[in-house]
Design a protein around this motif. Structure first.
Motif, PDB file in Angstrom:
ATOM      1  N   ILE A   5    -165.136  89.962  53.101  1.00  0.00           N
ATOM      2  CA  ILE A   5    -165.099  88.843  54.040  1.00  0.00           C
ATOM      3  C   ILE A   5    -163.832  88.020  53.873  1.00  0.00           C
ATOM      4  CG2 ILE A   5    -166.227  86.697  54.743  1.00  0.00           C
ATOM      5  CD1 ILE A   5    -167.687  89.140  55.675  1.00  0.00           C
ATOM      6  N   THR A   9    -169.690  90.197  50.644  1.00  0.00           N
ATOM      7  CA  THR A   9    -171.084  89.830  50.892  1.00  0.00           C
ATOM      8  C   THR A   9    -172.000  91.043  50.856  1.00  0.00           C
ATOM      9  OG1 THR A   9    -170.745  89.953  53.292  1.00  0.00           O
ATOM     10  CG2 THR A   9    -170.458  87.813  52.266  1.00  0.00           C
ATOM     11  N   SER A  50    -168.917  84.135  50.032  1.00  0.00           N
ATOM     12  CA  SER A  50    -168.196  84.265  51.298  1.00  0.00           C
ATOM     13  C   SER A  50    -166.727  83.864  51.194  1.00  0.00           C
ATOM     14  CB  SER A  50    -168.878  83.428  52.394  1.00  0.00           C
ATOM     15  OG  SER A  50    -168.944  82.074  52.020  1.00  0.00           O
ATOM     16  N   THR A  84    -169.134  78.575  54.189  1.00  0.00           N
ATOM     17  CA  THR A  84    -168.502  79.859  54.485  1.00  0.00           C
ATOM     18  C   THR A  84    -167.062  79.968  54.006  1.00  0.00           C
ATOM     19  OG1 THR A  84    -167.961  79.007  56.687  1.00  0.00           O
ATOM     20  CG2 THR A  84    -169.944  80.343  56.492  1.00  0.00           C
TER      21      THR A  84
END
Length: 358
Positions: A128, A143, A170, A218
């Motif tokens: 990611i 992830t 993340s 995130t």
């Protein structure tokens, strides 16, 4: 898109709100074939210029040669499919391709692309975000494996941080002695010692406090003033803490308008402390001052044939690679630093902008 129409109308009618840096987008002709794209429009002073974009090796300007054929060096490297994270280090741009399951490396020195796709213990499943330390060490948030994978500057796998079902990383932010890892599974940021990989504490420091709560952290960024910025996609905000996890302030809130967020993702900070936040829903990058006040936004889809972003994901600010993109800077303008933005769809998968000196 209706959302972008609203944004464009607000932009054109309310420039006085953003006088500090200006607002919006416009073009100024370089020649009839390829105009320059600036943000904001005249009569405001341009502060950001779209420089170029690339998705594959061909976009870097390299074509295969007879020497490549003879030596066998030419290898097929497919263009990016659905990129997310991006990092820039030592003449190379690292981009996580979530569909291909690899990191594609664009070598700016050689105008060549290659795959970073280690096998064995270091094999990736769903890369990611990637962060590269000053010494070249690569930290990959995977992830799929539910771990942060650590590779040396040579690409050799070193270790994995975290165990299966323990977290869902993340992003990774790096300081001199710590690693900050966004954990979607536990709704927090886990902080490890960089040398011993031991868990030190989690952010926010007070998990029961109403302020600074995280829902879906995130993306991360750390600035030179010692602030940790966490893009909380689920909470539609960016939370700001000190490096020990103490809550400082919130940037933005849920909504579809300048200064608000519908789906915040990538976040970056420049040397002035300005925060750059990607909103995947409204498809813009918004810039905030250190106090959290909106200054400018750019890159909205459909606004221009150049410089637009389509489902943007990550953003990085870079001061070290301006020479590679100097040829794209408009005559009479000086580039202070670069802004890299990834788009998960469209032809401009990695867009490069230049922040212009006054």
């Amino acid at each position: 898109m209706k959302t972008n129409s609203i944004w464009c109308g607000i932009l054109m009618g309310g420039s006085c709100l953003l006088l500090a840096l200006g607002t919006g987008c416009a073009t100024a002709p370089k020649n009839s074939a390829k105009p320059f794209t600036f943000f904001p429009p005249a009569p405001d002073e341009p502060r950001i210029q779209f420089l170029t974009a690339f998705a594959g090796e061909a976009d870097l300007g390299r074509s295969s040669s007879f020497a490549d054929f003879v030596t066998g060096e030419q290898k097929t490297v497919n263009p990016l499919v659905k990129p997310y994270g991006v990092a820039v280090n030592d003449g190379k741009v690292f981009v996580c391709d979530t569909v291909a399951g690899v990191v594609e490396i664009f070598d700016l020195k050689k105008n060549r692309a290659s795959y970073f796709n280690p096998q064995g213990e270091g094999k990736m499943r769903l890369p990611i975000n990637i962060s590269v330390d000053k010494d070249g060490t690569r930290y990959l948030a995977d992830t799929g494996r539910e771990q942060v994978l650590v590779y040396g500057a040579d690409g050799i796998f070193r270790e994995a941080i975290g165990k299966k079902d323990e977290m869902k990383p993340s992003d990774v932010a790096i300081t001199v002695d710590r690693l900050y890892i966004a954990d979607l599974k536990n709704h927090c940021v886990k902080v490890y010692g960089k040398a011993d990989r031991k868990l030190l504490f989690t952010v926010p420091a007070d998990a029961k406090a109403s302020e600074g709560k995280l829902l879906s952290p995130t993306n991360l960024a750390v600035d030179e003033a010692g602030r940790l910025l966490v893009s909380d996609t689920g909470g539609n905000v960016v939370q700001v803490y000190d490096l020990d996890g103490k809550f400082i302030r919130t940037i933005g809130r849920a909504g579809v308008a300048p200064g608000l967020f519908a789906r915040p993702k990538g976040v970056a900070v420049d040397r002035q402390g300005l925060a750059y936040v990607v909103d995947a829903a409204t498809q813009v990058v918004q810039i905030f001052d250190p106090q959290g006040r909106l200054l400018l936004f750019f890159g909205q889809a459909g606004a221009s044939t150049q410089g637009e972003v389509v489902l943007p994901a990550a953003v990085k600010v870079d001061y070290d690679h301006i020479p590679y993109f100097q040829k794209y800077v408009a005559p009479g303008k000086q580039c202070e630093y670069l802004i890299f933005v990834t788009s998960q769809f469209g032809g401009q998968k990695v867009s490069v902008y230049g922040f212009l000196k006054k």
